[in-house]
Design an enzyme around this catalytic site. Structure first.
Site, PDB file in Angstrom:
ATOM      1  N   SER A   1     -14.353 112.908  -9.346  1.00 38.70           N
ATOM      2  CA  SER A   1     -14.303 113.591 -10.767  1.00 38.70           C
ATOM      3  C   SER A   1     -13.175 113.105 -11.375  1.00 38.70           C
ATOM      4  CB  SER A   1     -13.923 115.049 -10.720  1.00 38.70           C
ATOM      5  OG  SER A   1     -12.911 115.339  -9.776  1.00 38.70           O
TER       6      SER A   1
ATOM      7  N   ASP B   1      -8.032 122.304 -15.916  1.00 42.64           N
ATOM      8  CA  ASP B   1      -8.300 123.185 -15.064  1.00 42.64           C
ATOM      9  C   ASP B   1      -7.335 123.346 -14.001  1.00 42.64           C
ATOM     10  OD1 ASP B   1      -9.447 121.142 -13.410  1.00 42.64           O
ATOM     11  OD2 ASP B   1     -11.568 121.557 -13.774  1.00 42.64           O
TER      12      ASP B   1
ATOM     13  N   HIS C   1      -7.745 119.216 -12.645  1.00 47.06           N
ATOM     14  CA  HIS C   1      -8.053 118.128 -13.409  1.00 47.06           C
ATOM     15  C   HIS C   1      -7.201 117.968 -14.535  1.00 47.06           C
ATOM     16  CE1 HIS C   1     -11.857 118.754 -11.388  1.00 47.06           C
ATOM     17  NE2 HIS C   1     -11.806 117.541 -10.829  1.00 47.06           N
TER      18      HIS C   1
END
Length: 368
Positions: free
Chosen positions: A68, A345, A348
């Protein structure tokens, strides 16, 4: 390695700029950059006489493998938070498959090479050929070098996809030779391992396995013809909001970070070994650990009031950023200004966070 940050700039510069490498530590020259090129050629050649000169290398494509921190839209829309509001709120203005409010590492590196951010693999069949010419992003959020809780392809399978496209001549040998690869491994192997085993005591042995698999992957991308291979060092996992949550986002977890340092030390050894076996040296570590740390430490001139605190959080530990209940009621809170937060978040960086990391990775990147 006296000053790791300067050393990193130097590495990035030698990777990406060939003969401009000498500017890595001398910012005061950059405004008359062009006047200096010729003076500096001899520095390069004095130490690299046996190598073909690397300054002719200019990447025109970016191929990306990982998770991610690099994914720009491969996860399934039905499953991933990266496709839910409020992800993508800053860029492109709606959820678009990035685990952030906006751009991520891949986008900043693409900008650095002067190419468009490469198209996510899952869209390539619908893409026109002009989009393909910038490379391709095979990274899937949630994945690792080994299988994790995610059903998406691990890094070995991602590289299989790349190999298949080369086999089908979607990319020619010349295309691949003029490309750079980025591999990210941001800790999903470790969170999966601890979720299953619950203990940290066999962690060092598992870290050795992860890094040696990562090294196999690096070597394989090189064997497929990519001439420059960048691998992200592991960021300080102990500083991610889900690790600092217990201290109300005040303190990093030192135990976790010492394990991260072990990972990075092994990665450094693996990359040094690979570079000794290739000429000119091919592999470069993009030191996210130092970059994150130096952003956290430069708080006095920073836009981030508390760099450890995330912008978007679930209302309780049962929920996360993007969660809604059965009635569609939001179960998360959102900060007013994501650009004032390093983290988007619990895991990230925000676009502003990635931008700060990017500018820390080399003070002269923008001058190139």
């Amino acid at each position: 390695m006296g000053n790791p940050k300067l050393f990193l700039c130097f590495l990035l510069f030698s990777l990406l700029a060939g003969h401009k490498a000498v500017h890595g530590s001398s910012h005061h020259h950059h405004h008359h950059h062009h006047h200096h090129h010729h003076h500096h050629h001899h520095h390069r050649h004095s130490s690299h006489t046996h190598e073909e000169p690397t300054y002719a290398f200019r990447a025109t494509k970016l191929f990306v493998f990982g998770d991610s921190y690099a994914d720009t839209g491969n996860n399934k829309k039905s499953e991933a938070s990266s496709w839910k509001a409020p992800y993508g709120i800053t860029f492109p203005g709606k959820p678009a498959g990035r685990f952030s409010d906006g751009r991520v590492l891949t986008d900043f590196l693409a900008k650095f090479f002067g190419v468009k951010s490469p198209i996510p693999y899952q869209w390539w069949k619908n893409a026109n050929s002009t989009r393909l010419k910038y490379g391709m992003n095979f990274a899937y959020g949630g994945t690792g070098v080994f299988d994790t809780w995610s059903s998406d392809p691990n890094m070995t399978v991602q590289i299989d996809y790349f190999q298949r496209l080369i086999g089908e001549s979607v990319y020619t040998a010349a295309d691949v030779r003029s490309s750079i690869a980025l591999l990210t491994n941001s800790g999903n192997d470790y969170s999966d391992h601890t979720a299953r085993n619950g203990s940290l005591q066999d962690m060092p042995a598992f870290i050795i396995k992860v890094v040696s698999q990562l090294a196999v992957n690096l070597e394989r991308v090189y064997a497929l013809g990519v001439r420059k291979v960048a691998v992200a060092a592991l960021q300080p996992l102990g500083c991610l909001p889900h690790a600092s949550y217990a201290t109300s986002f005040q303190k990093c977890n030192g135990t976790v970070n010492s394990l991260v340092s072990f990972h990075n030390q092994l990665l450094r050894q693996a990359v040094d070994k690979l570079n000794n076996e290739t000429s000119p040296s091919t592999f470069v570590i993009v030191d996210l650990y130092s970059a994150f740390t130096s952003v956290f430490e430069s708080t006095e001139n920073s836009t981030f009031e508390n760099p450890l605190k995330p912008c978007c959080v679930g209302v309780s530990s049962d929920y996360s950023c993007g969660s809604v209940d059965a009635n569609g009621t939001k179960k998360y809170t959102l900060c007013e200004d994501p650009s004032a937060f390093f983290f988007w978040d619990m895991a990230h960086p925000s676009q502003a966070g990635w931008r700060a990391v990017y500018s820390t990775l080399g003070p002269n990147l923008d001058q190139l």
